[in-house]
Design an enzyme around this catalytic site. Structure first.
Site, PDB file in Angstrom:
ATOM      1  CE1 TYR A 182       0.945   8.112   9.556  1.00  0.00           C
ATOM      2  CE2 TYR A 182      -0.978   8.219  10.963  1.00  0.00           C
ATOM      3  CZ  TYR A 182      -0.246   8.705   9.896  1.00  0.00           C
ATOM      4  OH  TYR A 182      -0.703   9.769   9.185  1.00  0.00           O
ATOM      5  CD  GLU A 218       5.325   9.552  10.525  1.00  0.00           C
ATOM      6  OE1 GLU A 218       4.635   9.273  11.517  1.00  0.00           O
ATOM      7  OE2 GLU A 218       5.502  10.702  10.085  1.00  0.00           O
ATOM      8  CG  ASP A 242      10.840   6.577 -14.471  1.00  0.00           C
ATOM      9  OD1 ASP A 242      10.232   5.498 -14.309  1.00  0.00           O
ATOM     10  OD2 ASP A 242      10.306   7.681 -14.332  1.00  0.00           O
ATOM     11  CB  THR A 295       4.811   2.986 -10.980  1.00  0.00           C
ATOM     12  OG1 THR A 295       4.963   2.592 -12.342  1.00  0.00           O
ATOM     13  CG2 THR A 295       4.817   4.493 -10.878  1.00  0.00           C
ATOM     14  CE  LYS A 313       2.989   3.820 -15.401  1.00  0.00           C
ATOM     15  NZ  LYS A 313       3.640   4.427 -14.225  1.00  0.00           N
ATOM     16  NE  ARG A 350      -2.787   4.435  -9.518  1.00  0.00           N
ATOM     17  CZ  ARG A 350      -2.927   4.408 -10.850  1.00  0.00           C
ATOM     18  NH1 ARG A 350      -3.687   3.502 -11.416  1.00  0.00           N
ATOM     19  NH2 ARG A 350      -2.314   5.285 -11.600  1.00  0.00           N
TER      20      ARG A 350
HETATM   21  N1  DSN Z   1       0.598   8.259 -16.098  1.00  0.00           N
HETATM   22  C1  DSN Z   1       1.699   7.362 -16.420  1.00  0.00           C
HETATM   23  C2  DSN Z   1       1.538   6.780 -17.770  1.00  0.00           C
HETATM   24  O1  DSN Z   1       0.404   6.600 -18.199  1.00  0.00           O
HETATM   25  O2  DSN Z   1       2.505   6.465 -18.430  1.00  0.00           O
HETATM   26  C3  DSN Z   1       2.994   8.030 -16.245  1.00  0.00           C
HETATM   27  O3  DSN Z   1       3.027   8.693 -15.031  1.00  0.00           O
END
Ligand code: DSN
Length: 423
Positions: free
Chosen positions: A56, A58, A202, A228, A231, A237
């Site tokens: 942990y 925090e 974003d 994120t 990708k 993730r």
């Molecule tokens: N689920 C993501 C995507 O596939 O683009 C977006 O949050």
């Protein structure tokens, strides 16, 4: 077999081990074209599965609420420093659990319930958290939505400007989940300045392209960048919020204690590893190959008479309209999956069909590029897609199954991080 091996899971919980092994094989045998997915390196997998999950932490480095941060503090600092160097922003928060919490932190940092937020409408290519009505961001804030031009399929910057000046949103989001074209960050920044709004880019879908120099960067234009990490960036993730020095304390307070408790240290470590990988020259080549593959695949589909939103792609993603083929996105996606080609059905701008049964398919090349497929394979991929979709319109499962066998044969020659062979 899964790589790294999982003998302890197999000993303790054979059911879960069997599902992990089956998923590893599935990922090895499928042509994975979902544009938000990838294959992480074994190094990223190892960091994700480490003892860091036991701790942990925090707070932030040097300011924690738990003892024993001798290793966690330098680890989180490394992740932050690597992200700052790669994306050229003053400040980075690596703690958001994923993209939606990262975007929610933006609302908490800069808005009050009832304030206006402007973002691309979900069916036009935006994201749920940019103010869509099914999301808390569209329920507790006043959404102002822009879209794409019907004639070009590209973001309607005139509409963005008109709406921004009329509605004066506190925050403007640019970026989304189904945008096949380059995002004009300077133009968004100019509009945000005129409207007195905070510009949030974003970049979840294109973070790896930006890191690799294959898409312009929002740094120097956006006040805040959310992304994120799993990708095109090819990490675990997770998510990050990057911002100017001016916005740093509002962002940090919003993430912790505003929204979250302890950061997921195993994920932070894996993000740091992925950022290190993304800083290598080989990642620049990877980012360029993603785009080259997407363009070649788009050309192959256009040559077979498919309608692509905006007429093609500048990035990793292609949005197909199947109306002319006489099949909806959902049955086409099902048939493609049976054929060994994994895609997702998707709305197209101004879709006359319902979101759960839309007219389009969304495909992309980050994962197959990681496997090592190149432009010379894209004609064949387009041909397989076309053949499977046509077979679906006739209910011809034999043709579809034959394609799956050919794809397994092709992919057998392309190693997958996370798959160590049949064992
Ligand atoms: N689920 C993501 C995507 O596939 O683009 C977006 O949050």
């Amino acid at each position: 077999m899964h790589q790294p091996p999982i003998p302890h899971v197999a000993g303790t919980d054979p059911d879960i081990a069997a599902l992990i092994q089956a998923e590893s094989r599935r990922q090895f045998e499928k042509l994975r074209l979902i544009p938000s997915e990838n294959y992480v390196s074994v190094a990223v997998l190892e960091a994700s599965g480490s003892v860091l999950t036991n701790k942990y932490s925090e707070g932030y480095p040097g300011r924690r609420y738990y003892e024993g941060q001798q290793n966690i503090d330098p680890l989180e600092r490394l992740a932050i420093d690597r992200a700052r160097a790669l994306f050229g922003m003053d400040h980075v928060n690596v703690q958001p659990y994923s993209g939606s919490p990262a975007n929610l932190a933006v609302y908490l940092a800069f808005m009050h319930p009832g304030d206006a937020v402007m973002g691309m409408a979900l069916p036009m290519g935006g994201h749920l958290t940019h103010g869509w009505s099914a999301s808390v961001t569209g329920m507790w804030f006043r959404p102002v939505r822009y879209g794409v031009r019907a004639d070009t399929g590209r973001v309607d910057m005139d509409q963005v400007r008109d709406l921004a000046l009329l509605e004066r949103p506190k925050v403007i989001f640019c970026g989304g989940t189904a945008i096949p074209r380059t995002i004009d960050f300077p133009a968004f920044a100019q509009i945000a300045r005129e409207a007195g709004a905070i510009l949030v880019a974003d970049i979840a879908h294109i973070a790896g392209l930006i890191a690799g120099g294959a898409h312009p960067s929002p740094a120097g234009h956006a006040d805040v960048i959310t992304t994120t990490t799993h990708k095109t960036l090819r990490g675990p993730r997770g998510a990050m919020i990057m911002c100017t020095a001016e916005q740093a304390s509002a962002v940090d307070r919003a993430v912790f204690p505003g929204l979250q408790g302890g950061p997921h240290n195993h994920t932070t470590a894996a993000i740091a590893v992925a950022l290190h990988e993304a800083a290598q020259p080989s990642f620049r080549a990877y980012a360029r190959r993603i785009v080259a593959n997407a363009r070649a695949l788009a050309d192959g589909l256009l040559a077979r008479g498919y309608t692509l939103i905006s007429g093609g792609t500048d990035n990793h993603l292609i949005l197909m309209d199947l109306t002319a083929q006489g099949i909806a996105g959902k049955p086409a996606a099902r048939a493609l999956d049976r054929a060994g080609i994994e895609v997702n059905y998707n709305t197209i701008p101004c879709d006359p069909r319902k979101p759960f049964d839309p007219s389009g398919l969304r495909i992309g090349t980050p994962a197959i590029t990681t496997r090592g497929l190149t432009e010379r394979h894209m004609g064949q991929v387009a041909a397989w897609m076309d053949k499977a979709i046509m077979a679906a319109t006739k209910g011809d499962d034999e043709v579809i199954d034959a394609i799956a066998a050919q794809i397994r044969e092709l992919l057998a020659d392309f190693p997958m991080p996370g798959w160590g062979g049949p064992g």
